[in-house]
Design an enzyme around this catalytic site. Structure first.
Site, PDB file in Angstrom:
ATOM      1  CG  ASN A  79     -24.126 -34.569  33.959  1.00 19.24           C
ATOM      2  OD1 ASN A  79     -25.037 -33.650  33.486  1.00 19.24           O
ATOM      3  ND2 ASN A  79     -22.893 -34.648  35.080  1.00 19.24           N
ATOM      4  CE  LYS A 133     -20.128 -32.109  33.876  1.00 20.49           C
ATOM      5  NZ  LYS A 133     -18.833 -32.371  34.747  1.00 20.49           N
ATOM      6  CG  HIS A 171     -22.649 -34.700  39.008  1.00 10.52           C
ATOM      7  ND1 HIS A 171     -21.819 -33.609  39.318  1.00 10.52           N
ATOM      8  CD2 HIS A 171     -22.201 -34.999  38.481  1.00 10.52           C
ATOM      9  CE1 HIS A 171     -20.705 -33.447  38.224  1.00 10.52           C
ATOM     10  NE2 HIS A 171     -20.830 -34.105  38.335  1.00 10.52           N
ATOM     11  CD  GLU A 184     -19.730 -30.377  37.773  1.00  7.90           C
ATOM     12  OE1 GLU A 184     -20.911 -30.606  37.122  1.00  7.90           O
ATOM     13  OE2 GLU A 184     -18.849 -31.226  37.517  1.00  7.90           O
ATOM     14  CD  GLU A 243     -19.619 -38.795  37.288  1.00  8.69           C
ATOM     15  OE1 GLU A 243     -18.998 -38.717  35.963  1.00  8.69           O
ATOM     16  OE2 GLU A 243     -19.722 -37.363  37.844  1.00  8.69           O
ATOM     17  N   GLY A 258     -13.542 -33.022  34.045  1.00  6.59           N
ATOM     18  CA  GLY A 258     -14.124 -31.634  33.691  1.00  6.59           C
ATOM     19  C   GLY A 258     -12.037 -31.069  33.594  1.00  6.59           C
ATOM     20  CB  SER A 275     -11.674 -36.493  31.769  1.00  8.66           C
ATOM     21  OG  SER A 275     -11.231 -34.795  32.228  1.00  8.66           O
TER      22      SER A 275
HETATM   23  P1  PGA Z   1     -16.393 -34.661  32.091  1.00  7.64           P
HETATM   24  O1  PGA Z   1     -17.570 -35.335  33.197  1.00  7.64           O
HETATM   25  O2  PGA Z   1     -16.888 -35.709  31.407  1.00  7.64           O
HETATM   26  O3  PGA Z   1     -16.801 -33.213  31.649  1.00  7.64           O
HETATM   27  O4  PGA Z   1     -15.415 -35.125  32.960  1.00  7.64           O
HETATM   28  C1  PGA Z   1     -18.198 -36.053  34.127  1.00  7.64           C
HETATM   29  C2  PGA Z   1     -19.315 -35.735  35.006  1.00  7.64           C
HETATM   30  O5  PGA Z   1     -18.991 -34.700  35.886  1.00  7.64           O
HETATM   31  O6  PGA Z   1     -20.445 -36.825  34.836  1.00  7.64           O
END
Ligand code: PGA
Length: 249
Positions: free
Chosen positions: A9, A11, A94, A96, A166, A172, A212
Site C-alpha cells: 500500500n 499510500k 483503510h 486512514e 490492521e 506506521g 508495521s
Molecule cells: P505500515 O502501513 O506498514 O506503514 O504500518 C500498513 C498500512 O497502513 O496498510
C-alpha cells in the site's frame, strides 16, 4: 486452500516516475512468487503501472474508489474507472480513509458493492484504535466493522473478499502486533466468518495482517496459521524490503 498474499500500500507516496521505477524494479525481481503479490498505488499511477506489469505475476490495486457509480462528483474516481486501468484489486476501509475522510460503515458498504460490480476484488481493512485495544474492545470493534460494511454480501460476493486486519495503533508507528496478538485476532475474525458464511468460506478467506510489518518481522507473523500474508505500507516503498517480505510468505 486459501490464497496467501503480500500486498503493498504505497499510500500518498511516489511521483509517477518514482512509481514506475519501483514497479519496474519489482517486475524484474518478482518472477515466480510463492504467493499472490499485489501493489496498491495512487490512482494516477494505476494505468501506467498496470500496463507495465501486464506480463508479470504482480497485480495492481487502487487504494480507494468512489461510493457513487458515476456523475457529478468532482474529483472522485469510480470503481469502473479503476477497473478500466487494468487494476484488479481495490483497498477499501483503510483506517486512514475512515479517520481522515470520514468513511462510515454505510459509505464503505457502497464502495465494496461498486468494486464487486466492476470485478474489482476488495481488500477490506478492519482494526481497532489504541484506546479500544486498551479497553479490551478490539473484538467488538472488528465485528461491528464487518457487520456494518461486508456481512451484507452474498456468499458468492464474499468469495471475492480479502480481509486485512490492521490494528490502527500499529500502522506506521513501528509498534507491531505480536505474532500471538495477530493470530488471536485472525482466528476470531475467521470464527465470525464461519458463523456468517460457514466453515468452508471461513477456511477459504484470505486474512492479511497490516501494521508495521517489515522485512524483519514478516516471517514470524506469517508463521501463524490464520495469518495469510500482509498488507504492507512503509516497507512496500523499497523493492528489496518488499521482496524480502514476499519471500517470507
Ligand atoms: P505500515 O502501513 O506498514 O506503514 O504500518 C500498513 C498500512 O497502513 O496498510
Amino acid at each position: 486452500m486459501r490464497t496467501k498474499m503480500v500486498a503493498g500500500n504505497w499510500k500518498m507516496n511516489k511521483t509517477l516516475q518514482e512509481g514506475v521505477a519501483l514497479a519496474t524494479e519489482l517486475k524484474e525481481t518478482v518472477k515466480n512468487p510463492s504467493c499472490a503479490v499485489v501493489i496498491g498505488t495512487p490512482f494516477i499511477h494505476l494505468a501506467t503501472v498496470a500496463g507495465l506489469l501486464k506480463d508479470s505475476p504482480i497485480e495492481v490495486a487502487a487504494e480507494n474508489c468512489a461510493d457513487k457509480a458515476s456523475g457529478a462528483y468532482t474529483g472522485e474516481v469510480s470503481a469502473a474507472m479503476v477497473a478500466s486501468t487494468g487494476a484488479t484489486y481495490c483497498i477499501l476501509g483503510h483506517s486512514e480513509r475512515r479517520a481522515y475522510y470520514h468513511e462510515t460503515y454505510d459509505i464503505l458498504r457502497e464502495k465494496v458493492l461498486l468494486a464487486l460490480e466492476n470485478n474489482l476484488k476488495p481488500i477490506f481493512c478492519i482494526g481497532e484504535v489504541r484506546e479500544e485495544r486498551e479497553a479490551g474492545r478490539q473484538n467488538e470493534v472488528v465485528k461491528a466493522q464487518l457487520e456494518g460494511s461486508v456481512f451484507n454480501l452474498t456468499p458468492e460476493q464474499w468469495s471475492c473478499i480479502t480481509l486485512a486486519y490492521e490494528p490502527v495503533w500499529a500502522i506506521g508507528t513501528g509498534l507491531t502486533a505480536t505474532p500471538a496478538q495477530a493470530q488471536e485476532m485472525h482466528a476470531y475474525i475467521r470464527s465470525l466468518i464461519a458463523q456468517k458464511y460457514g466453515n468452508e468460506a471461513a477456511d477459504n478467506t484470505t486474512i492479511l495482517y497490516g501494521g508495521s510489518c517489515n522485512a524483519k518481522n514478516a516471517a514470524e507473523l506469517f508463521a501463524n496459521p490464520d495469518v495469510d500474508g500482509g498488507l504492507i505500507g512503509g516497507a512496500s516503498l523499497k523493492a528489496p524490503d518488499f521482496c524480502t517480505i514476499i519471500a517470507a510468505r
